[in-house]
Design a protein around this motif. Structure first.
Motif, PDB file in Angstrom:
ATOM      1  N   ASP A 135       0.861  -1.182   0.000  1.00  9.51           N
ATOM      2  CA  ASP A 135       0.000   0.000   0.000  1.00  9.51           C
ATOM      3  C   ASP A 135       0.897   1.232   0.000  1.00  9.51           C
ATOM      4  OD1 ASP A 135      -1.726   2.099   0.444  1.00  9.51           O
ATOM      5  OD2 ASP A 135      -2.914   1.069   1.959  1.00  9.51           O
ATOM      6  N   ARG A 136       1.064   1.836  -1.163  1.00 13.78           N
ATOM      7  CA  ARG A 136       2.005   2.944  -1.297  1.00 13.78           C
ATOM      8  C   ARG A 136       1.510   4.237  -0.665  1.00 13.78           C
ATOM      9  NH1 ARG A 136       6.268   1.618  -4.363  1.00 13.78           N
ATOM     10  NH2 ARG A 136       6.105  -0.329  -5.555  1.00 13.78           N
ATOM     11  N   THR A 137       0.254   4.280  -0.257  1.00 15.98           N
ATOM     12  CA  THR A 137      -0.179   5.441   0.518  1.00 15.98           C
ATOM     13  C   THR A 137       0.446   5.414   1.912  1.00 15.98           C
ATOM     14  OG1 THR A 137      -2.157   4.407   1.460  1.00 15.98           O
ATOM     15  CG2 THR A 137      -2.368   5.428  -0.715  1.00 15.98           C
ATOM     16  N   THR A 193       6.335   3.577   0.731  1.00 18.03           N
ATOM     17  CA  THR A 193       6.769   3.622  -0.663  1.00 18.03           C
ATOM     18  C   THR A 193       7.620   2.419  -1.027  1.00 18.03           C
ATOM     19  OG1 THR A 193       8.651   5.004  -0.008  1.00 18.03           O
ATOM     20  CG2 THR A 193       6.654   6.136  -0.759  1.00 18.03           C
ATOM     21  N   ASN A 222       5.665   6.619   3.516  1.00 20.24           N
ATOM     22  CA  ASN A 222       5.226   7.775   2.739  1.00 20.24           C
ATOM     23  C   ASN A 222       5.313   9.014   3.638  1.00 20.24           C
ATOM     24  OD1 ASN A 222       3.669   9.741   1.347  1.00 20.24           O
ATOM     25  ND2 ASN A 222       2.472   8.154   0.341  1.00 20.24           N
ATOM     26  N   GLN A 250       3.935  11.777   3.410  1.00 24.70           N
ATOM     27  CA  GLN A 250       2.655  12.446   3.594  1.00 24.70           C
ATOM     28  C   GLN A 250       1.728  11.702   4.549  1.00 24.70           C
ATOM     29  OE1 GLN A 250       1.685  12.625  -0.746  1.00 24.70           O
ATOM     30  NE2 GLN A 250       1.357  14.803  -0.323  1.00 24.70           N
ATOM     31  N   ALA A 251       2.029  10.449   4.826  1.00 24.32           N
ATOM     32  CA  ALA A 251       1.133   9.619   5.635  1.00 24.32           C
ATOM     33  C   ALA A 251       1.076  10.142   7.064  1.00 24.32           C
ATOM     34  CB  ALA A 251       1.597   8.170   5.620  1.00 24.32           C
ATOM     35  N   TYR A 255      -6.951  12.980   4.839  1.00 26.04           N
ATOM     36  CA  TYR A 255      -6.315  11.873   4.119  1.00 26.04           C
ATOM     37  C   TYR A 255      -5.535  12.434   2.947  1.00 26.04           C
ATOM     38  CZ  TYR A 255      -5.932   7.231   1.940  1.00 26.04           C
ATOM     39  OH  TYR A 255      -5.465   6.055   1.391  1.00 26.04           O
ATOM     40  N   TRP A 256      -4.325  11.993   2.795  1.00 26.44           N
ATOM     41  CA  TRP A 256      -3.388  12.571   1.841  1.00 26.44           C
ATOM     42  C   TRP A 256      -3.499  11.967   0.446  1.00 26.44           C
ATOM     43  CZ3 TRP A 256      -2.884   9.352   5.792  1.00 26.44           C
ATOM     44  CH2 TRP A 256      -2.409   8.066   5.546  1.00 26.44           C
ATOM     45  N   ALA A 257      -4.172  10.831   0.311  1.00 28.45           N
ATOM     46  CA  ALA A 257      -4.294  10.177  -0.998  1.00 28.45           C
ATOM     47  C   ALA A 257      -5.668  10.488  -1.586  1.00 28.45           C
ATOM     48  CB  ALA A 257      -4.065   8.673  -0.851  1.00 28.45           C
ATOM     49  N   THR A 258      -6.110   9.698  -2.551  1.00 22.26           N
ATOM     50  CA  THR A 258      -7.405   9.946  -3.199  1.00 22.26           C
ATOM     51  C   THR A 258      -8.518   9.924  -2.156  1.00 22.26           C
ATOM     52  OG1 THR A 258      -6.604   8.848  -5.189  1.00 22.26           O
ATOM     53  CG2 THR A 258      -8.988   9.158  -4.989  1.00 22.26           C
TER      54      THR A 258
END
Length: 620
Positions: A94-96, A99, A116, A118-119, A232-235
């Motif tokens: 899970d790259r969110t 990495t 990550n 940003q996580a 949340y930093w991803a989609t």
């Protein structure tokens, strides 16, 4: 001035006065007052309502006591995991969250995680190395955990890059390392919270590291509300919120009919099927096995069941099929200790006859060999002491309580005294002695109805404190013959008395790698300098004969079939647990609900709400 001129001036003046008066009396045209702006149109939150049986005891996905479909859903949508199963069940990074994750050394075996940058948690603290450390420490030191074996092989967790890189060191090569560090918990909040591991997550999850966060847990109304995690930093999630709502069969059917419920995942059974029947083609239904097998754990470290002959006799007295039919008729019969019935490669390993099948003659022979005699009234005694057992199930786990009652009925009919107790689940699987609370008066100790605490805080409601005293009788005698249990017959316990359970209705997690799963469920880890007293299994089982086999299976890339067969054979002979059944959900969707969500079973480990961040709101 001539008279004519004066008259002219007077006339003109009169006219001017008349005109002036007329202009003064005429209404003056005023501009229209500004109209108030129309109130903004209320935008209804886009949501999906999911019907469930119950909310469960708590929401820690790493505790046996909290194992439930709701806890699985929250872990899937709220908590970060380094690896997650894809649609086929294969683990993917899970790259969110990370990495990269790779083995960087084989001596010592070391896995390096680059997180990550940003996580972060919704409390604004980063998802970092301290979260890995917290989970590792809890899994190796706390009792009643789910699949702890892999964490026992970790010797160190090191932080780099300000906590955004983690090196995990193992005591030997561990091929199943990708299954570790899923369902990370917010260490910064929990490490100092009262009741941290068991208590702080009974009222919700205090922070999110996923596309949704827990906004409220209302136990009185039976609702858990998940809302989009705006940090949340991803989609981001498509839906504004998902509501998990506790509903009985008839209420569920009516909710689906009128559109108040979109999808549901109740326990499969005749009551639900009958309630849904009038809806006909308006709903679709699909059975979906859950990642839990229900077992009877037979305590082997003290009391009557410390004698393997008595454990075998109890197994031979029970009709497992009748128990399943009475409690969970749609569940899958379980006849093995490793794989669950729904898993590829499953095959029954139960021997013919007792203890896997009802065999009264074998039970009588075994009890007689163990020193028991049967009185004229059919009661089994050791000397003048009746054979008496305590059966316990977690108060919040209603199906488990039903199992305990069904088992008690059969054992009483066979001449054994039985007391059924239902303490809080968190106590039952972590403490040696529990309050002897009868099922009829047991009350869950989960946090009361409330919103989840704001980020940075944690609930303080914890489980019932551990009893300060425990019965001193009930242990095995020096000769190995069973001693009498300290439990009184059913209904005779004094208020607040404590007992030790002889039989526990125990959930067993399935779906992970088989070798570590077997070692987690039936193994006894050796003490180490850093952990001189590792937690015992809830039933106290430890087999010197079986342990080397389990250790070999736990660290194998591919389990050896012969060793698996050996483990199954030894477990049926030692009988630390008696497998009963794998529970099954009935996935129900309205036509709009199915179109908007694609609701389905999902991978066994993450369940039906896998991918819910991509769901849309149903259109009527």
């Amino acid at each position: 001035m001539s008279g004519w001129a004066r008259r002219t001036l007077l006339v003109v003046g009169a006219c001017l006065l008349t005109l002036l008066a007329a202009c003064t009396d005429a209404p003056v045209e005023q501009p229209a007052p500004p109209q108030p702006a129309p109130p903004p149109t209320a935008v209804r939150a886009t949501e999906v309502v999911v019907g469930v049986d119950d909310l469960g005891a708590g929401f820690n996905p790493h505790l046996l006591a909290d194992r439930s479909p709701v806890t699985q859903a929250l872990a899937t949508l709220v908590l970060p995991s380094v690896f997650r199963p894809d649609a086929e069940g294969d683990l993917q990074l899970d790259r969110t969250v990370a990495t990269s994750a790779e083995v960087v050394s084989t001596s010592p075996f070391t896995v390096s995680y680059e997180l990550n940058v940003q996580a972060s948690w919704s409390s604004n603290s980063p998802i970092a190395a301290e979260d890995f450390v917290y989970l590792w420490q809890q899994m190796r030191t706390q009792p009643g955990t789910v699949d702890a074996e892999g964490y026992r092989h970790v010797t160190d967790v090191r932080s780099r890059a300000g906590g955004k890189a983690v090196d995990v060191v193992f005591d030997e090569p561990y091929p199943q390392w990708q299954h570790l560090f899923s369902g990370l918990l917010p260490a910064q909040i929990l490490k100092d919270a009262p009741g941290s591991w068991t208590g702080a997550l009974q009222g919700g999850l205090p922070a999110s590291g996923g596309p949704f966060r827990v906004a409220a847990v209302d136990r009185a109304r039976g609702e858990v509300t998940l809302v989009r995690n705006d940090l949340y930093w991803a989609t981001p999630a498509t839906l504004d919120q998902i509501v998990l709502r506790r509903l009985g069969p008839q209420t569920l059917a009516e909710g689906l009919r009128v559109g108040d419920v979109d999808v549901a995942m109740p326990t499969a059974g005749p009551e639900v099927t009958e309630a849904l029947a009038p809806l006909g083609g308006a709903v679709t239904t699909t059975p979906a096995p859950r990642a839990t097998v229900t077992d009877l754990a037979l305590r082997s470290d003290y009391g009557p069941l410390s004698d393997v002959r008595v454990r075998q006799a109890v197994g031979a007295l029970l009709d497992r099929e009748r128990i399943r039919a009475a409690v969970a008729p749609a569940a899958l019969p379980a006849d093995a200790f490793g794989l669950a019935p729904s898993q590829p490669g499953y095959a029954p390993t139960a021997p013919a006859g007792g203890p896997a099948r009802t065999d009264p003659a074998a039970a009588e022979r075994l009890l007689t060999e163990a020193g028991y005699t049967r009185a004229a009234d059919g009661a089994w005694t050791l000397g003048n002491t009746p054979l008496s057992l305590v059966i316990a199930a977690g108060a919040e786990r209603t199906t488990d309580v039903d199992v305990a009652e069904a088992v008690a009925e059969q054992l009483r009919a066979a001449g054994i005294e039985v007391q059924v107790v239902a303490p809080p689940a968190a106590d039952l699987f972590t403490q040696r002695a529990v309050v002897a609370t009868p099922p009829s008066t047991s009350a869950p100790t989960s946090a009361p109805s409330s919103a989840t605490p704001s980020p940075g805080t944690a609930p303080t409601t914890g489980p019932t404190p551990a009893p300060t005293t425990a019965p001193t009788t009930g242990s095995a005698t020096a000769s190995g013959a069973p001693a009498t249990t300290s439990a009184p017959p059913s209904g005779t316990a004094a208020p607040n008395a404590t007992v030790r359970a002889d039989i526990l209705v125990l959930p067993r997690a399935v779906g992970g790698p088989l070798g570590p799963q077997l070692a987690s469920a039936y193994g006894c880890p050796d003490p180490t300098p850093t952990l001189p007293a590792p937690p015992a299994l809830p039933n106290g089982f430890c087999s010197a004969t079986l342990q080397p086999v389990l250790e070999s299976l736990a660290t194998a890339a591919v389990p050896d079939p012969e060793q698996l067969a050996t483990a199954e054979r030894v477990l049926w002979a030692q009988l630390p647990v008696l497998p009963l059944f794998q529970q099954v959900s009935l996935l129900v969707s309205t036509t709009p609900g199915a179109a908007a969500t694609g609701f389905g079973p999902g991978p066994l480990g993450t369940g039906p709400l896998t991918g819910a961040q991509r769901w849309s709101a149903p259109v009527s």
